[in-house]
Design a protein around this motif. Structure first.
Motif, PDB file in Angstrom:
ATOM      1  N   LEU A 161       6.926  -3.304  12.397  1.00  0.00           N
ATOM      2  CA  LEU A 161       8.022  -2.793  11.560  1.00  0.00           C
ATOM      3  C   LEU A 161       7.891  -1.308  11.251  1.00  0.00           C
ATOM      4  N   GLY A 162       6.856  -0.688  11.803  1.00  0.00           N
ATOM      5  CA  GLY A 162       6.720   0.756  11.613  1.00  0.00           C
ATOM      6  C   GLY A 162       5.360   1.136  11.040  1.00  0.00           C
ATOM      7  N   LEU A 163       5.063   2.436  11.129  1.00  0.00           N
ATOM      8  CA  LEU A 163       3.765   2.948  10.664  1.00  0.00           C
ATOM      9  C   LEU A 163       3.566   2.707   9.168  1.00  0.00           C
ATOM     10  N   GLY A 164       4.615   2.932   8.375  1.00  0.00           N
ATOM     11  CA  GLY A 164       4.494   2.728   6.928  1.00  0.00           C
ATOM     12  C   GLY A 164       4.144   1.282   6.622  1.00  0.00           C
ATOM     13  N   HIS A 165       4.787   0.376   7.325  1.00  0.00           N
ATOM     14  CA  HIS A 165       4.515  -1.045   7.125  1.00  0.00           C
ATOM     15  C   HIS A 165       3.082  -1.386   7.542  1.00  0.00           C
ATOM     16  N   ALA A 166       2.617  -0.778   8.640  1.00  0.00           N
ATOM     17  CA  ALA A 166       1.244  -1.049   9.102  1.00  0.00           C
ATOM     18  C   ALA A 166       0.235  -0.619   8.039  1.00  0.00           C
ATOM     19  N   VAL A 167       0.443   0.546   7.437  1.00  0.00           N
ATOM     20  CA  VAL A 167      -0.483   1.017   6.393  1.00  0.00           C
ATOM     21  C   VAL A 167      -0.438   0.057   5.195  1.00  0.00           C
ATOM     22  N   TRP A 168       0.754  -0.371   4.837  1.00  0.00           N
ATOM     23  CA  TRP A 168       0.919  -1.292   3.694  1.00  0.00           C
ATOM     24  C   TRP A 168       0.187  -2.613   3.941  1.00  0.00           C
ATOM     25  N   CYS A 169       0.132  -3.049   5.195  1.00  0.00           N
ATOM     26  CA  CYS A 169      -0.576  -4.304   5.523  1.00  0.00           C
ATOM     27  C   CYS A 169      -2.055  -4.239   5.102  1.00  0.00           C
ATOM     28  N   ARG A 188      -3.177  -2.978   2.260  1.00  0.00           N
ATOM     29  CA  ARG A 188      -3.261  -2.654   0.829  1.00  0.00           C
ATOM     30  C   ARG A 188      -4.359  -3.418   0.099  1.00  0.00           C
ATOM     31  N   ARG A 189      -4.549  -4.700   0.448  1.00  0.00           N
ATOM     32  CA  ARG A 189      -5.540  -5.484  -0.313  1.00  0.00           C
ATOM     33  C   ARG A 189      -6.964  -5.047   0.006  1.00  0.00           C
ATOM     34  N   ILE A 190      -7.164  -4.558   1.208  1.00  0.00           N
ATOM     35  CA  ILE A 190      -8.520  -4.115   1.589  1.00  0.00           C
ATOM     36  C   ILE A 190      -8.769  -2.710   1.024  1.00  0.00           C
ATOM     37  N   VAL A 191      -7.735  -1.889   1.003  1.00  0.00           N
ATOM     38  CA  VAL A 191      -7.875  -0.528   0.467  1.00  0.00           C
ATOM     39  C   VAL A 191      -8.132  -0.585  -1.038  1.00  0.00           C
ATOM     40  N   GLY A 192      -7.387  -1.462  -1.740  1.00  0.00           N
ATOM     41  CA  GLY A 192      -7.572  -1.583  -3.191  1.00  0.00           C
ATOM     42  C   GLY A 192      -7.147  -0.319  -3.908  1.00  0.00           C
ATOM     43  N   ASP A 193      -7.840  -0.021  -4.993  1.00  0.00           N
ATOM     44  CA  ASP A 193      -7.410   1.053  -5.877  1.00  0.00           C
ATOM     45  C   ASP A 193      -8.255   2.319  -5.670  1.00  0.00           C
ATOM     46  N   GLU A 194      -8.326   2.799  -4.461  1.00  0.00           N
ATOM     47  CA  GLU A 194      -9.088   4.028  -4.233  1.00  0.00           C
ATOM     48  C   GLU A 194      -8.421   4.855  -3.143  1.00  0.00           C
ATOM     49  N   PRO A 195      -8.656   6.180  -3.143  1.00  0.00           N
ATOM     50  CA  PRO A 195      -8.062   7.004  -2.093  1.00  0.00           C
ATOM     51  C   PRO A 195      -8.633   6.618  -0.731  1.00  0.00           C
ATOM     52  N   ILE A 254      -5.127  11.834   4.089  1.00  0.00           N
ATOM     53  CA  ILE A 254      -5.943  11.307   2.990  1.00  0.00           C
ATOM     54  C   ILE A 254      -4.949  11.017   1.865  1.00  0.00           C
ATOM     55  N   LEU A 255      -4.898   9.759   1.438  1.00  0.00           N
ATOM     56  CA  LEU A 255      -3.808   9.350   0.542  1.00  0.00           C
ATOM     57  C   LEU A 255      -4.344   8.665  -0.706  1.00  0.00           C
ATOM     58  N   GLN A 256      -3.586   8.796  -1.775  1.00  0.00           N
ATOM     59  CA  GLN A 256      -3.892   8.092  -3.013  1.00  0.00           C
ATOM     60  C   GLN A 256      -3.309   6.669  -2.928  1.00  0.00           C
ATOM     61  N   PRO A 257      -3.939   5.703  -3.599  1.00  0.00           N
ATOM     62  CA  PRO A 257      -3.524   4.304  -3.422  1.00  0.00           C
ATOM     63  C   PRO A 257      -2.092   4.015  -3.894  1.00  0.00           C
ATOM     64  N   GLU A 258      -1.527   4.889  -4.741  1.00  0.00           N
ATOM     65  CA  GLU A 258      -0.157   4.653  -5.251  1.00  0.00           C
ATOM     66  C   GLU A 258       0.864   4.592  -4.122  1.00  0.00           C
ATOM     67  N   VAL A 259       0.536   5.167  -2.965  1.00  0.00           N
ATOM     68  CA  VAL A 259       1.498   5.128  -1.852  1.00  0.00           C
ATOM     69  C   VAL A 259       1.806   3.672  -1.456  1.00  0.00           C
ATOM     70  N   MET A 260       0.851   2.780  -1.711  1.00  0.00           N
ATOM     71  CA  MET A 260       1.056   1.373  -1.348  1.00  0.00           C
ATOM     72  C   MET A 260       2.200   0.753  -2.164  1.00  0.00           C
ATOM     73  N   ASP A 261       2.307   1.165  -3.433  1.00  0.00           N
ATOM     74  CA  ASP A 261       3.388   0.629  -4.276  1.00  0.00           C
ATOM     75  C   ASP A 261       4.741   1.100  -3.744  1.00  0.00           C
ATOM     76  N   ILE A 262       4.792   2.335  -3.294  1.00  0.00           N
ATOM     77  CA  ILE A 262       6.062   2.852  -2.761  1.00  0.00           C
ATOM     78  C   ILE A 262       6.389   2.134  -1.447  1.00  0.00           C
ATOM     79  N   LEU A 263       5.372   1.948  -0.619  1.00  0.00           N
ATOM     80  CA  LEU A 263       5.610   1.276   0.680  1.00  0.00           C
ATOM     81  C   LEU A 263       6.108  -0.155   0.496  1.00  0.00           C
ATOM     82  N   ALA A 264       5.692  -0.780  -0.624  1.00  0.00           N
ATOM     83  CA  ALA A 264       6.075  -2.176  -0.861  1.00  0.00           C
ATOM     84  C   ALA A 264       7.584  -2.344  -0.913  1.00  0.00           C
TER      85      ALA A 264
END
Ligand code: UTP
Length: 285
Positions: free
Chosen positions: A107-115, A117-124, A207-217
């Motif tokens: 579904l795209g690069l943004g979606h791949a990064v969002w996949c 999210r649970r492993i990345v957790g709350d860290e950059p 290098i990204l902050q974890p908040e990007v995951m909320d936007i990708l959702a």
């Protein structure tokens, strides 16, 4: 400031530009000289201090998992024959270093990064696209991690692209610039040359902050009907610090055939055992 320990490698794409080679073989396993593309990216990440490697894969990519596994028969046979195993060192990951996450649909690069999210957790975290083969000393991600220690926030790797090529890249609206660092005021995905705010393109390192995951959702489809990482990043601008880092080194776009062939030639020419034969051939070509 928290250390960048985790890196996401979005490798769920179909690699259609390399068909038929990529019909059953992942694009990331295409080999430049004697290493697959994914290995260059993993080595670069390791040099930058990454401890956890998160591969976002899709069906048919299991060759990549095998590449970073121990290969018992091969290693035993090589040992028996008195051959050194050091050539395999950077492919023999330690238990728990690599995590595989499936992207069920491309579904795209943004979606791949969002996949991830649970492993990345709350860290950059870092994102590396193995298609972009970066050659530099220190490596590209290490240069970015060093810049991150000064700047924090979100960093993207930036490179000047040919004005007619803006529609192939995310393009930056630049603010103040100092040395290799440019403030990012805006981002547009794949603008036509006449609509592009600059010719500073986004290259496959972040290098990204974890908040990007909320936007990708809740990200809608963007250019090409895909969920674009650039669109999500554009929403963070103004909320968080955002800079582009111009990498000191060379980039080869190995998602494209001519870039891939150029990378193969350039890296082969850096090998003393290969260079003379290749130069001799090119002189006659
Ligand atoms: P590309 O735009 O190069 O797409 O993706 P692609 O499918 O890999 O290749 P072509 O264009 O069909 O030849 C850029 C990066 O984003 C990843 C790709 O694997 C590549 O690393 N990606 C793209 C995903 O992980 N999932 C997607 O849904 C799309």
């Amino acid at each position: 400031m928290r250390k960048i320990r985790k890196a996401v490698f979005p490798i769920g794409g179909l690699g259609t530009r390399f068909l038929p080679a990529t019909k059953s073989m992942p694009k990331e396993m295409l080999t430049v000289v004697d290493r697959p593309l994914i290995q260059y990216a993993v080595d670069e990440a390791r040099e930058a201090g990454i401890e956890q490697f998160i591969f976002v894969t899709s069906r048919g990519k299991s060759l990549i998992d095998d590449h970073f596994d121990h290969a018992f028969e091969l290693e035993e046979t090589m040992t028996r024959r008195g051959k050194s195993l050091s050539i395999l060192d950077s492919t023999r990951s330690s238990p728990g270093d690599i995590t595989i996450v499936r992207q069920q649909e491309p579904l795209g690069l943004g979606h791949a990064v969002w996949c991830a999210r649970r492993i990345v957790g709350d860290e950059p975290f870092a994102v590396l696209l193995p298609d972009d083969l970066m050659v530099g000393r220190p490596g590209c991600l290490k240069q970015m991690v060093d810049a991150y220690a000064e700047l924090g926030g979100n960093l993207i790797c930036a490179e000047e692209v040919a004005p007619e090529d803006t529609s192939k890249y995310g393009i930056i609206t630049p603010g103040e610039s100092l040395g290799s660092i440019t403030e990012v005021l805006g981002l547009v995905e794949k603008p036509a040359p006449e609509a592009a705010p600059s010719n500073l393109g986004v290259i496959g390192r972040y290098i990204l902050q974890p908040e990007v995951m909320d936007i990708l959702a809740s990200q809608e489809e963007g250019a090409g009907g895909e969920i674009q990482l650039t669109d999500a990043l554009a929403q963070l601008i103004g909320q968080q610090r955002f800079h582009g880092v111009t990498f000191s080194g060379r980039r080869y776009d190995c998602g494209d055939k001519s870039g891939f062939i150029t990378a193969t030639l350039a890296l082969a020419l850096e090998r003393p055992e290969l260079a003379p034969a290749i130069r001799a051939f090119m002189a006659t070509a």
